[in-house]
Design a protein around this motif. Structure first.
Motif, PDB file in Angstrom:
ATOM      1  N   UNK A  94       0.829  -1.205   0.000  1.00  0.00           N
ATOM      2  CA  UNK A  94       0.000   0.000   0.000  1.00  0.00           C
ATOM      3  C   UNK A  94       0.862   1.253   0.000  1.00  0.00           C
ATOM      4  N   UNK A  95       0.347   2.275  -0.665  1.00  0.00           N
ATOM      5  CA  UNK A  95       0.949   3.604  -0.603  1.00  0.00           C
ATOM      6  C   UNK A  95      -0.161   4.626  -0.837  1.00  0.00           C
ATOM      7  N   UNK A  96      -0.195   5.719  -0.081  1.00  0.00           N
ATOM      8  CA  UNK A  96      -1.196   6.755  -0.357  1.00  0.00           C
ATOM      9  C   UNK A  96      -1.054   7.283  -1.777  1.00  0.00           C
ATOM     10  N   UNK A  97      -2.187   7.540  -2.418  1.00  0.00           N
ATOM     11  CA  UNK A  97      -2.154   8.064  -3.774  1.00  0.00           C
ATOM     12  C   UNK A  97      -2.021   9.578  -3.793  1.00  0.00           C
ATOM     13  N   UNK A  98      -2.021  10.114  -4.998  1.00  0.00           N
ATOM     14  CA  UNK A  98      -1.987  11.558  -5.186  1.00  0.00           C
ATOM     15  C   UNK A  98      -3.364  12.037  -5.609  1.00  0.00           C
ATOM     16  N   UNK A  99      -3.667  11.842  -6.884  1.00  0.00           N
ATOM     17  CA  UNK A  99      -4.997  12.211  -7.378  1.00  0.00           C
ATOM     18  C   UNK A  99      -6.030  11.138  -7.071  1.00  0.00           C
ATOM     19  N   UNK A 100      -5.581   9.948  -6.653  1.00  0.00           N
ATOM     20  CA  UNK A 100      -6.481   8.888  -6.224  1.00  0.00           C
ATOM     21  C   UNK A 100      -6.157   8.508  -4.778  1.00  0.00           C
ATOM     22  N   UNK A 101      -7.074   7.789  -4.156  1.00  0.00           N
ATOM     23  CA  UNK A 101      -6.976   7.506  -2.729  1.00  0.00           C
ATOM     24  C   UNK A 101      -5.758   6.674  -2.364  1.00  0.00           C
ATOM     25  N   UNK A 102      -5.345   5.764  -3.250  1.00  0.00           N
ATOM     26  CA  UNK A 102      -4.266   4.845  -2.895  1.00  0.00           C
ATOM     27  C   UNK A 102      -3.641   4.269  -4.146  1.00  0.00           C
ATOM     28  N   UNK A 103      -2.449   3.723  -3.967  1.00  0.00           N
ATOM     29  CA  UNK A 103      -1.799   2.875  -4.967  1.00  0.00           C
ATOM     30  C   UNK A 103      -1.621   1.500  -4.358  1.00  0.00           C
ATOM     31  N   UNK A 104      -1.886   0.461  -5.135  1.00  0.00           N
ATOM     32  CA  UNK A 104      -1.751  -0.920  -4.686  1.00  0.00           C
ATOM     33  C   UNK A 104      -0.966  -1.700  -5.728  1.00  0.00           C
ATOM     34  N   UNK A 105       0.090  -2.383  -5.282  1.00  0.00           N
ATOM     35  CA  UNK A 105       0.885  -3.206  -6.190  1.00  0.00           C
ATOM     36  C   UNK A 105       1.324  -4.477  -5.485  1.00  0.00           C
ATOM     37  N   UNK A 106       1.705  -5.479  -6.263  1.00  0.00           N
ATOM     38  CA  UNK A 106       2.121  -6.757  -5.720  1.00  0.00           C
ATOM     39  C   UNK A 106       3.620  -6.820  -5.520  1.00  0.00           C
ATOM     40  N   UNK A 107       4.036  -7.392  -4.394  1.00  0.00           N
ATOM     41  CA  UNK A 107       5.449  -7.542  -4.089  1.00  0.00           C
ATOM     42  C   UNK A 107       5.797  -8.982  -3.751  1.00  0.00           C
ATOM     43  N   UNK A 108       7.093  -9.222  -3.489  1.00  0.00           N
ATOM     44  CA  UNK A 108       7.581 -10.557  -3.178  1.00  0.00           C
ATOM     45  C   UNK A 108       8.683 -10.482  -2.131  1.00  0.00           C
ATOM     46  N   UNK A 109       8.542 -11.289  -1.088  1.00  0.00           N
ATOM     47  CA  UNK A 109       9.588 -11.466  -0.079  1.00  0.00           C
ATOM     48  C   UNK A 109       9.919 -12.946  -0.006  1.00  0.00           C
ATOM     49  N   UNK A 110      11.187 -13.275   0.230  1.00  0.00           N
ATOM     50  CA  UNK A 110      11.660 -14.660   0.194  1.00  0.00           C
ATOM     51  C   UNK A 110      12.421 -14.975   1.475  1.00  0.00           C
ATOM     52  N   UNK A 111      12.173 -16.168   2.003  1.00  0.00           N
ATOM     53  CA  UNK A 111      12.937 -16.668   3.147  1.00  0.00           C
ATOM     54  C   UNK A 111      13.598 -17.987   2.752  1.00  0.00           C
ATOM     55  N   UNK A 112      14.913 -18.029   2.774  1.00  0.00           N
ATOM     56  CA  UNK A 112      15.629 -19.270   2.519  1.00  0.00           C
ATOM     57  C   UNK A 112      15.445 -20.216   3.687  1.00  0.00           C
ATOM     58  N   UNK A 113      15.445 -21.515   3.420  1.00  0.00           N
ATOM     59  CA  UNK A 113      15.330 -22.486   4.497  1.00  0.00           C
ATOM     60  C   UNK A 113      16.423 -22.239   5.527  1.00  0.00           C
ATOM     61  N   UNK A 114      16.030 -22.167   6.781  1.00  0.00           N
ATOM     62  CA  UNK A 114      16.980 -21.926   7.848  1.00  0.00           C
ATOM     63  C   UNK A 114      17.234 -20.472   8.152  1.00  0.00           C
ATOM     64  N   UNK A 115      16.743 -19.562   7.299  1.00  0.00           N
ATOM     65  CA  UNK A 115      16.945 -18.128   7.515  1.00  0.00           C
ATOM     66  C   UNK A 115      16.013 -17.636   8.616  1.00  0.00           C
ATOM     67  N   UNK A 116      16.413 -16.538   9.228  1.00  0.00           N
ATOM     68  CA  UNK A 116      15.632 -15.999  10.341  1.00  0.00           C
ATOM     69  C   UNK A 116      14.473 -15.130   9.887  1.00  0.00           C
ATOM     70  N   UNK A 117      14.568 -14.542   8.693  1.00  0.00           N
ATOM     71  CA  UNK A 117      13.560 -13.557   8.290  1.00  0.00           C
ATOM     72  C   UNK A 117      13.381 -13.555   6.783  1.00  0.00           C
ATOM     73  N   UNK A 118      12.243 -13.018   6.354  1.00  0.00           N
ATOM     74  CA  UNK A 118      11.997 -12.776   4.940  1.00  0.00           C
ATOM     75  C   UNK A 118      12.789 -11.557   4.480  1.00  0.00           C
ATOM     76  N   UNK A 119      13.255 -11.625   3.251  1.00  0.00           N
ATOM     77  CA  UNK A 119      13.911 -10.491   2.613  1.00  0.00           C
ATOM     78  C   UNK A 119      13.169 -10.168   1.325  1.00  0.00           C
ATOM     79  N   UNK A 120      12.959  -8.880   1.075  1.00  0.00           N
ATOM     80  CA  UNK A 120      12.314  -8.496  -0.172  1.00  0.00           C
ATOM     81  C   UNK A 120      13.183  -8.906  -1.360  1.00  0.00           C
ATOM     82  N   UNK A 121      12.558  -9.549  -2.341  1.00  0.00           N
ATOM     83  CA  UNK A 121      13.279  -9.870  -3.577  1.00  0.00           C
ATOM     84  C   UNK A 121      13.640  -8.586  -4.313  1.00  0.00           C
ATOM     85  N   UNK A 122      12.759  -7.600  -4.204  1.00  0.00           N
ATOM     86  CA  UNK A 122      12.991  -6.288  -4.781  1.00  0.00           C
ATOM     87  C   UNK A 122      12.197  -5.273  -3.973  1.00  0.00           C
ATOM     88  N   UNK A 123      12.717  -4.073  -3.860  1.00  0.00           N
ATOM     89  CA  UNK A 123      11.943  -3.002  -3.231  1.00  0.00           C
ATOM     90  C   UNK A 123      10.935  -2.402  -4.202  1.00  0.00           C
TER      91      UNK A 123
END
Length: 287
Positions: free
Chosen positions: A97-126
């Motif tokens: 989610x991100x607040x919009x400008x001329x519209x109420x909001x922007x919505x886009x799809x993202x991806x986070x990945x956790x390798x087996x044994x890793x402590x946390x998810x990391x964004x594949x891309x910002x």
């Protein structure tokens, strides 16, 4: 069933978008989004045993994914959409989610990945994995991903217009990929509007051994849960609704964002009700 917890900073209110991860036997991790005091969604989880789906065994004390850095597409909130195990990693496809400008909001799809044994998810891309493009110039979000013998396929919510600054219209479209990371879109529609509808949300797709099946939410005056079937995952036909109808105190007005699991031959649905999950995740068991 799964409630927001005022004592946990990341989920003071709401428990939105139940997203299942099967862990083996009857255990399921239900990923969901809760909101902090600033009304920003964070992604956490609750552990459920399908033998007793009305009992929460455990809930994350801290979120697994928080909003992104200031200025990125998800700097004001994240919600889960799909969880997949592939190779030696777990992929969490999500809504940003991100607040919009001329519209109420922007919505886009993202991806986070956790390798087996890793402590946390990391964004594949910002950056989003489904940004605006020639065929999708508006919002592109709620990615649900399946792996097929011929590659990866994504069902996602695609904006077709803004009626005014507070009202987007969006249907469900299909993207393809060789690796589940980089996606090609041609504007192919999976589910389109029926008369009176202006929003088709949260595709949830599976193969039952014979047919592809999809649950999705459709909104005219209010959201209702709908379903469709397909022989190939590309050409879809709506069928009768799955039987989730408003009735209780917490889903008297709307039902949306549903998913369904089968355990010992019985279907169990997890979904949101009134006010987009302000009261939490609800469960219904097939009789």
């Amino acid at each position: 069933m799964i409630r927001p917890d005022p004592d946990l900073w990341w989920c003071r209110t709401h428990a939105m978008l139940p997203t299942p991860e099967r862990l083996g036997c009857s255990l399921v991790r239900i990923w969901w989004g809760g909101r902090n005091d600033a009304n920003q969604s964070h992604i956490g989880w609750s552990l459920i045993d399908l033998e007793r789906p009305d009992v929460v065994l455990e809930t994350a004390l801290e979120p697994e994914l928080a909003p992104g850095r200031l200025g990125t597409f998800d700097d004001n909130g994240v919600l889960p959409s799909c969880v997949i195990h592939t190779g030696s990693e777990t992929r969490l496809y999500y809504i940003g989610f991100k607040p919009g400008g001329t519209t109420r909001m922007d919505l886009f799809g993202g991806l986070a990945i956790k390798a087996d044994g890793a402590a946390a998810f990391e964004r594949w891309s910002e950056a989003p994995i489904i940004e605006r493009c020639k065929v999708n110039p508006f919002i592109n979000t709620a990615p649900f991903v399946v792996k097929t013998p011929v590659g990866w396929r994504m069902y996602y919510v695609a904006g077709v217009e803004w009626v005014h600054k507070d009202l987007p219209r969006y249907n469900i479209q299909i993207a393809s990929s060789k690796d589940g990371l980089n996606w090609q879109r041609k504007g192919r529609v999976a589910i389109d509007f029926e008369p009176g509808e202006n929003a088709l949300a949260r595709p949830y797709v599976w193969h039952d051994g014979e047919m592809w099946r999809m649950w999705f939410a459709a909104k005219g005056e209010a959201y209702r849960q709908q379903q469709a079937v397909s022989p190939d995952g590309l050409h879809w036909t709506r069928t009768d609704p799955p039987g989730l109808e408003p009735g209780g105190d917490e889903d008297s007005e709307m039902i949306e964002y549903g998913v369904v699991l089968t355990h010992n031959g019985q279907r169990i649905a997890f979904y949101n009700g009134n006010d987009y999950g302000v009261g939490g995740v609800l469960a219904a068991v097939e009789e």
